[in-house]
Design a protein around this motif. Sequence first.
Motif, PDB file in Angstrom:
ATOM      1  N   LEU A   1      11.144 -10.220  10.145  1.00  0.00           N
ATOM      2  CA  LEU A   1      10.442  -9.120  10.798  1.00  0.00           C
ATOM      3  C   LEU A   1      11.265  -7.841  10.741  1.00  0.00           C
ATOM      4  O   LEU A   1      10.725  -6.757  10.473  1.00  0.00           O
ATOM      5  CB  LEU A   1      10.141  -9.488  12.250  1.00  0.00           C
ATOM      6  N   VAL A   2      12.557  -7.944  10.967  1.00  0.00           N
ATOM      7  CA  VAL A   2      13.439  -6.768  10.909  1.00  0.00           C
ATOM      8  C   VAL A   2      13.411  -6.166   9.512  1.00  0.00           C
ATOM      9  O   VAL A   2      13.331  -4.933   9.353  1.00  0.00           O
ATOM     10  CB  VAL A   2      14.872  -7.152  11.315  1.00  0.00           C
ATOM     11  N   LEU A   3      13.478  -7.015   8.487  1.00  0.00           N
ATOM     12  CA  LEU A   3      13.464  -6.525   7.110  1.00  0.00           C
ATOM     13  C   LEU A   3      12.175  -5.776   6.810  1.00  0.00           C
ATOM     14  O   LEU A   3      12.210  -4.666   6.246  1.00  0.00           O
ATOM     15  CB  LEU A   3      13.624  -7.698   6.137  1.00  0.00           C
ATOM     16  N   GLN A   4      11.044  -6.332   7.177  1.00  0.00           N
ATOM     17  CA  GLN A   4       9.765  -5.680   6.885  1.00  0.00           C
ATOM     18  C   GLN A   4       9.612  -4.376   7.657  1.00  0.00           C
ATOM     19  O   GLN A   4       9.145  -3.372   7.099  1.00  0.00           O
ATOM     20  CB  GLN A   4       8.616  -6.624   7.209  1.00  0.00           C
ATOM     21  N   LEU A   5       9.986  -4.376   8.920  1.00  0.00           N
ATOM     22  CA  LEU A   5       9.847  -3.156   9.716  1.00  0.00           C
ATOM     23  C   LEU A   5      10.781  -2.056   9.217  1.00  0.00           C
ATOM     24  O   LEU A   5      10.418  -0.869   9.231  1.00  0.00           O
ATOM     25  CB  LEU A   5      10.128  -3.462  11.191  1.00  0.00           C
ATOM     26  N   PHE A   6      11.978  -2.435   8.782  1.00  0.00           N
ATOM     27  CA  PHE A   6      12.906  -1.441   8.232  1.00  0.00           C
ATOM     28  C   PHE A   6      12.289  -0.749   7.025  1.00  0.00           C
ATOM     29  O   PHE A   6      12.264   0.491   6.953  1.00  0.00           O
ATOM     30  CB  PHE A   6      14.224  -2.108   7.843  1.00  0.00           C
ATOM     31  N   TRP A   7      11.786  -1.530   6.066  1.00  0.00           N
ATOM     32  CA  TRP A   7      11.218  -0.927   4.863  1.00  0.00           C
ATOM     33  C   TRP A   7       9.906  -0.212   5.155  1.00  0.00           C
ATOM     34  O   TRP A   7       9.552   0.747   4.462  1.00  0.00           O
ATOM     35  CB  TRP A   7      11.032  -1.985   3.781  1.00  0.00           C
ATOM     36  N   LEU A   8       9.196  -0.633   6.185  1.00  0.00           N
ATOM     37  CA  LEU A   8       7.977   0.079   6.576  1.00  0.00           C
ATOM     38  C   LEU A   8       8.299   1.499   7.018  1.00  0.00           C
ATOM     39  O   LEU A   8       7.626   2.462   6.617  1.00  0.00           O
ATOM     40  CB  LEU A   8       7.277  -0.684   7.703  1.00  0.00           C
TER      41      LEU A   8
ATOM     42  N   LEU B   1       7.209   4.901   5.040  1.00  0.00           N
ATOM     43  CA  LEU B   1       6.395   5.878   5.767  1.00  0.00           C
ATOM     44  C   LEU B   1       7.012   7.271   5.680  1.00  0.00           C
ATOM     45  O   LEU B   1       6.303   8.262   5.448  1.00  0.00           O
ATOM     46  CB  LEU B   1       6.244   5.458   7.228  1.00  0.00           C
ATOM     47  N   VAL B   2       8.315   7.348   5.875  1.00  0.00           N
ATOM     48  CA  VAL B   2       9.012   8.642   5.792  1.00  0.00           C
ATOM     49  C   VAL B   2       8.913   9.195   4.373  1.00  0.00           C
ATOM     50  O   VAL B   2       8.641  10.391   4.172  1.00  0.00           O
ATOM     51  CB  VAL B   2      10.485   8.486   6.212  1.00  0.00           C
ATOM     52  N   ALA B   3       9.101   8.339   3.376  1.00  0.00           N
ATOM     53  CA  ALA B   3       9.046   8.778   1.983  1.00  0.00           C
ATOM     54  C   ALA B   3       7.650   9.259   1.608  1.00  0.00           C
ATOM     55  O   ALA B   3       7.489  10.281   0.923  1.00  0.00           O
ATOM     56  CB  ALA B   3       9.475   7.643   1.057  1.00  0.00           C
ATOM     57  N   VAL B   4       6.625   8.542   2.057  1.00  0.00           N
ATOM     58  CA  VAL B   4       5.240   8.939   1.765  1.00  0.00           C
ATOM     59  C   VAL B   4       4.932  10.286   2.408  1.00  0.00           C
ATOM     60  O   VAL B   4       4.318  11.165   1.774  1.00  0.00           O
ATOM     61  CB  VAL B   4       4.258   7.857   2.262  1.00  0.00           C
ATOM     62  N   ARG B   5       5.332  10.468   3.645  1.00  0.00           N
ATOM     63  CA  ARG B   5       5.061  11.727   4.351  1.00  0.00           C
ATOM     64  C   ARG B   5       5.738  12.899   3.630  1.00  0.00           C
ATOM     65  O   ARG B   5       5.129  13.962   3.440  1.00  0.00           O
ATOM     66  CB  ARG B   5       5.576  11.623   5.785  1.00  0.00           C
ATOM     67  N   PHE B   6       6.977  12.706   3.219  1.00  0.00           N
ATOM     68  CA  PHE B   6       7.719  13.768   2.530  1.00  0.00           C
ATOM     69  C   PHE B   6       7.075  14.101   1.183  1.00  0.00           C
ATOM     70  O   PHE B   6       6.853  15.272   0.855  1.00  0.00           O
ATOM     71  CB  PHE B   6       9.174  13.340   2.332  1.00  0.00           C
ATOM     72  N   LEU B   7       6.776  13.073   0.392  1.00  0.00           N
ATOM     73  CA  LEU B   7       6.228  13.313  -0.942  1.00  0.00           C
ATOM     74  C   LEU B   7       4.818  13.886  -0.873  1.00  0.00           C
ATOM     75  O   LEU B   7       4.429  14.692  -1.724  1.00  0.00           O
ATOM     76  CB  LEU B   7       6.233  12.011  -1.749  1.00  0.00           C
ATOM     77  N   TRP B   8       4.048  13.488   0.136  1.00  0.00           N
ATOM     78  CA  TRP B   8       2.701  14.030   0.287  1.00  0.00           C
ATOM     79  C   TRP B   8       2.758  15.541   0.525  1.00  0.00           C
ATOM     80  O   TRP B   8       2.019  16.310  -0.098  1.00  0.00           O
ATOM     81  CB  TRP B   8       1.980  13.336   1.432  1.00  0.00           C
ATOM     82  N   ARG B   9       3.613  15.970   1.423  1.00  0.00           N
ATOM     83  CA  ARG B   9       3.729  17.400   1.714  1.00  0.00           C
ATOM     84  C   ARG B   9       4.179  18.169   0.479  1.00  0.00           C
ATOM     85  O   ARG B   9       3.641  19.239   0.168  1.00  0.00           O
ATOM     86  CB  ARG B   9       4.704  17.624   2.868  1.00  0.00           C
TER      87      ARG B   9
ATOM     88  N   PHE C   1       0.834  -1.204   0.000  1.00  0.00           N
ATOM     89  CA  PHE C   1       0.000   0.000   0.000  1.00  0.00           C
ATOM     90  C   PHE C   1       0.867   1.251   0.000  1.00  0.00           C
ATOM     91  O   PHE C   1       0.629   2.188  -0.781  1.00  0.00           O
ATOM     92  CB  PHE C   1      -0.922   0.009   1.210  1.00  0.00           C
ATOM     93  N   LEU C   2       1.866   1.292   0.862  1.00  0.00           N
ATOM     94  CA  LEU C   2       2.719   2.482   0.956  1.00  0.00           C
ATOM     95  C   LEU C   2       3.491   2.716  -0.337  1.00  0.00           C
ATOM     96  O   LEU C   2       3.608   3.854  -0.804  1.00  0.00           O
ATOM     97  CB  LEU C   2       3.689   2.332   2.130  1.00  0.00           C
ATOM     98  N   LEU C   3       4.010   1.644  -0.932  1.00  0.00           N
ATOM     99  CA  LEU C   3       4.750   1.795  -2.180  1.00  0.00           C
ATOM    100  C   LEU C   3       3.835   2.289  -3.302  1.00  0.00           C
ATOM    101  O   LEU C   3       4.191   3.217  -4.040  1.00  0.00           O
ATOM    102  CB  LEU C   3       5.395   0.470  -2.588  1.00  0.00           C
ATOM    103  N   THR C   4       2.656   1.685  -3.421  1.00  0.00           N
ATOM    104  CA  THR C   4       1.731   2.086  -4.481  1.00  0.00           C
ATOM    105  C   THR C   4       1.235   3.506  -4.254  1.00  0.00           C
ATOM    106  O   THR C   4       1.121   4.298  -5.201  1.00  0.00           O
ATOM    107  CB  THR C   4       0.538   1.116  -4.542  1.00  0.00           C
ATOM    108  N   PHE C   5       0.943   3.854  -3.022  1.00  0.00           N
ATOM    109  CA  PHE C   5       0.507   5.211  -2.686  1.00  0.00           C
ATOM    110  C   PHE C   5       1.617   6.213  -2.993  1.00  0.00           C
ATOM    111  O   PHE C   5       1.373   7.298  -3.541  1.00  0.00           O
ATOM    112  CB  PHE C   5       0.105   5.267  -1.222  1.00  0.00           C
ATOM    113  N   LEU C   6       2.849   5.833  -2.639  1.00  0.00           N
ATOM    114  CA  LEU C   6       3.993   6.700  -2.908  1.00  0.00           C
ATOM    115  C   LEU C   6       4.142   6.956  -4.404  1.00  0.00           C
ATOM    116  O   LEU C   6       4.278   8.105  -4.843  1.00  0.00           O
ATOM    117  CB  LEU C   6       5.262   6.045  -2.358  1.00  0.00           C
ATOM    118  N   LEU C   7       4.108   5.908  -5.198  1.00  0.00           N
ATOM    119  CA  LEU C   7       4.253   6.059  -6.645  1.00  0.00           C
ATOM    120  C   LEU C   7       3.050   6.777  -7.246  1.00  0.00           C
ATOM    121  O   LEU C   7       3.191   7.534  -8.215  1.00  0.00           O
ATOM    122  CB  LEU C   7       4.427   4.686  -7.295  1.00  0.00           C
ATOM    123  N   SER C   8       1.866   6.559  -6.682  1.00  0.00           N
ATOM    124  CA  SER C   8       0.660   7.217  -7.192  1.00  0.00           C
ATOM    125  C   SER C   8       0.692   8.716  -6.965  1.00  0.00           C
ATOM    126  O   SER C   8       0.077   9.484  -7.720  1.00  0.00           O
ATOM    127  CB  SER C   8      -0.587   6.614  -6.533  1.00  0.00           C
TER     128      SER C   8
END
Length: 252
Positions: free
Chosen positions: A222-229, A233-241, A148-155
């Motif tokens: 779990l570490v891998l998924q949480l890292f990319w999460l 999240l940071v990338a989505v917040r930045f690009l949204w603003r 979701f985050l990746l698709t939202f980011l690219l969208s």
Amino acid sequence: MRTFVLLRFRLRQEVLEWSGAWWFLATLVVQAVIGPLIGLFVWSAVYPDDPTIARYYVAIILVTLMTESFEQHTFSERIYDGTISHELLRPQPVVIGVLGANLAIRAWLTLLGAPVVLITGISLGAGFDWRSVLLSLPFVVLAAALIFLLTFLLSMTAFWTERVHSIVGFGHSLIFLFGGTAAPIGLLPDVWRQVAEVSPFYAMSGLPAEIAAYGGPVRGALVLQLFWLVVLLVAVRFLWRAGVRRYTAVGS
């Protein structure tokens, strides 16, 4: 608490709205399962005596149905037609509506696609250890959040370009190639396998499918998924603003 109430209300609304489009949802199910089925047929032919191939791809089909995202349609089109302006004026985060539509579509895809998964699994004799299946559920949830985050980011590139569908399509192609759908990660050449194993694409698809199919250690997963999460999240917040500033700056 208010955010969860709004999300629950929007989810119920979206589920009801999509209930009248089940023919279209059926086409989305076909679109979601065709890639894993091709991979299943190819690698089952290459390794006809390996029962784990069928089990893995049955898991991939289910993970794909539960994690599909279409924000290039449900979100980006609102930027193009200007209706996102109404969302920006509402006293709630825009992402509530986007996430509500996402969860509703996923729920319908999982419901409509469950018979496909069941028939495929039974016909191929893909037996699962239900302890591994239950163990994989948190990783499927995290994979769904990552996609979701990746698709939202690219969208959100729709704020700058009209080629958002190509951009999102490219991102989903990377998930197909490096996420474990085109081929199980373990069958890739060493260099590409090492790249795939640390990429977000593997965490979005192949990783939860492998846990469901084989079990195994989960701490590193779990570490891998949480890292990319956190990264997404940071990338989505930045690009949204940045996107909202540009959208309002041009007078929309």
